[in-house]
Design an enzyme around this catalytic site. Sequence first.
Site, short mmCIF file in Angstrom:
data_model
loop_
_atom_site.label_atom_id
_atom_site.label_comp_id
_atom_site.label_asym_id
_atom_site.label_seq_id
_atom_site.Cartn_x
_atom_site.Cartn_y
_atom_site.Cartn_z
N PHE A 19 -6.51 20.74 -24.07
CA PHE A 19 -7.28 19.55 -24.46
C PHE A 19 -8.64 19.62 -23.73
O PHE A 19 -8.76 20.29 -22.71
CB PHE A 19 -6.53 18.27 -24.09
CG PHE A 19 -7.29 17.03 -24.48
CD1 PHE A 19 -7.51 16.75 -25.81
CD2 PHE A 19 -7.80 16.18 -23.51
CE1 PHE A 19 -8.25 15.62 -26.17
CE2 PHE A 19 -8.52 15.05 -23.86
CZ PHE A 19 -8.75 14.78 -25.20
N ASP A 20 -9.66 18.92 -24.24
CA ASP A 20 -11.01 19.14 -23.68
C ASP A 20 -11.16 18.74 -22.21
O ASP A 20 -11.91 19.37 -21.49
CB ASP A 20 -12.12 18.56 -24.57
CG ASP A 20 -11.90 17.11 -24.97
OD1 ASP A 20 -11.06 16.45 -24.34
OD2 ASP A 20 -12.58 16.65 -25.90
N HIS B 274 -20.91 14.35 -28.53
CA HIS B 274 -20.39 13.32 -29.44
C HIS B 274 -20.38 11.92 -28.84
O HIS B 274 -20.46 10.94 -29.55
CB HIS B 274 -18.99 13.70 -29.95
CG HIS B 274 -18.01 14.05 -28.85
ND1 HIS B 274 -18.10 15.20 -28.12
CD2 HIS B 274 -16.94 13.38 -28.38
CE1 HIS B 274 -17.10 15.23 -27.24
NE2 HIS B 274 -16.39 14.15 -27.38
N ASP C 169 1.45 20.50 -20.35
CA ASP C 169 0.66 19.28 -20.55
C ASP C 169 1.53 18.38 -21.43
O ASP C 169 1.69 18.61 -22.63
CB ASP C 169 -0.68 19.59 -21.22
CG ASP C 169 -1.48 18.31 -21.53
OD1 ASP C 169 -0.88 17.21 -21.63
OD2 ASP C 169 -2.72 18.41 -21.68
N ALA D 256 1.44 15.12 -22.34
CA ALA D 256 0.93 13.84 -22.84
C ALA D 256 1.79 13.29 -23.98
O ALA D 256 2.15 12.12 -24.00
CB ALA D 256 -0.53 13.99 -23.29
N LYS E 150 -0.26 8.01 -23.42
CA LYS E 150 0.24 8.35 -24.75
C LYS E 150 1.73 8.00 -24.82
O LYS E 150 2.08 6.84 -25.05
CB LYS E 150 0.00 9.83 -25.04
CG LYS E 150 -1.45 10.17 -25.41
CD LYS E 150 -2.34 10.30 -24.21
CE LYS E 150 -3.69 10.91 -24.57
NZ LYS E 150 -4.57 10.92 -23.40
N TYR F 160 0.83 -1.21 0.00
CA TYR F 160 0.00 0.00 0.00
C TYR F 160 0.87 1.26 0.00
O TYR F 160 0.57 2.23 -0.70
CB TYR F 160 -0.92 0.00 1.23
CG TYR F 160 -1.97 1.09 1.16
CD1 TYR F 160 -3.23 0.84 0.61
CD2 TYR F 160 -1.69 2.39 1.60
CE1 TYR F 160 -4.18 1.84 0.52
CE2 TYR F 160 -2.64 3.39 1.51
CZ TYR F 160 -3.89 3.11 0.98
OH TYR F 160 -4.83 4.10 0.88
#
Length: 459
Positions: A125-126, A451, A216, A218, A259, A73
């Site tokens: 990014f969204d 979407h 960011d 990614a 990614k 843990y």
Amino acid sequence: MTTIYPPEPFRIKVTESIRLISPEAREAALREAGYNLFALKAEDIFIDLLTDSGTGAMSQEQWAAIMRGDESYAGARSFHRLKAAVEDIFGFKYFVPTHQGRAAENILSACLVKPGQSVPSNMHFDTTDANIRARGGRPTNLVIDEAFDPTNSHPFKGDMDIDKLRAFIEKTGAANIPFGMVTVTNNAGGGQPVSMENLKAAAEVYHEYGIPFFIDAARYAENCFFIKQREPGCEHQSVKEIAREMFSLADGMTMSAKKDAIVNIGGLLCVNDENLFQRIKNELILREGFPTYGGLAGRDLDALAVGLYEGLDEAYLAYRLGQTAYLAARLNEVGIPTIQPTGGHGVYVNAGAILPHIPNREFPAQALAVELYREGGIRGVEIGSVMFAYPDPDTGIWHYPRLELLRLAIPRRTYTQSHMDYIADSFAKIKGRAGSVRGYKFTYAPELLRHFTARFEPL
Ligand code: F0G
């Protein structure tokens, strides 16, 4: 690197079967899904280009690392192996693992964003956008204008517009900007890279006003490889050196490890500020888990520690960006226009230019997405009016995005060159009958993030 499209620097040891179901079965699957490809069963898809996130193939070293996972843990060996890799590659003082990128964004926003405050970036990014909004903040996109011209071949189309950034800070006031960002590569703008020169300039402006700068990260490794290929003076640096230089400019980073760290799940949040790190740990314990595992299993931490290095491997990156460029070149050959230059993780097809007879309100990129599945069992993702059109709250008049795109995101180390050829051949067949392709209308559409769950009917 002597060839433009280097062959895969790996061979295949484990396979996963895929199958192309019959045209009749594809038609039935489309009807059942309400012509929304998110609603298809994955087993009914032949080649899945919905996303490059968490869909890559892990290496034998990563699978071996999975077996070494320490599920303690607190203070697991897995955590310390990950810590060594994160410190070596990114160089920030503190970090926590998170279950994926948006969890890192949530925790950072929870700790720093107050209602009414603004967070600038080249383009959020969204999920980053939504996490800032969820705290009452205002995400702002300040990418260079070239980013919106699909034929402009600027080598660093993800760059921040530095003049706009300065003007925005002057107008908003530094006190109303808890932190600023840059996304590398710019996913929302076609997977386009940001130059080192631009990152330095953005960092300088942020720091001049005392604003912490977050990256960011990614797709940072793909961005760093573009810098090596395209930015004068960087060609002799290793990608890892470029990455170290990039992160030395920032005060922290969020990363979806799904990614460029080539894992199926995972994320990172790194900072240099000790006080902020304390607050992050408290928020993390509430939302994700204890700071040495942060919402992941020990084995996930180990796969990530290995994947971070594999994502930086230059033979891999040459193949990776070469594969994307290869698909774009094959598509262009058969007359399918794509955003130029080709980005890192995917090819963005200009659906509006292929189906000019379909107006925005009848969703040309959605029509192309459906047609691609109908033709070849291939799934891409619409980035057009289904995703982004919205009615003006005062006038009710609809605003449509500047481009109607179909993104073909390429999972890492997953598909081969013959898959890419098959995709181009499918597009060539669609091109031949483009004039007869019809638009769509909603039969159901939620108000937000339409979407994912909307349903359609062909016109
Ligand atoms: N930042 C960028 C630039 C992204 O592309 C993504 C995810 C995230 C943050 C969020 O990370 O999914 O791990 O929570 N992009 C995926 C895509 C979903 O398909 O482009 P996450």
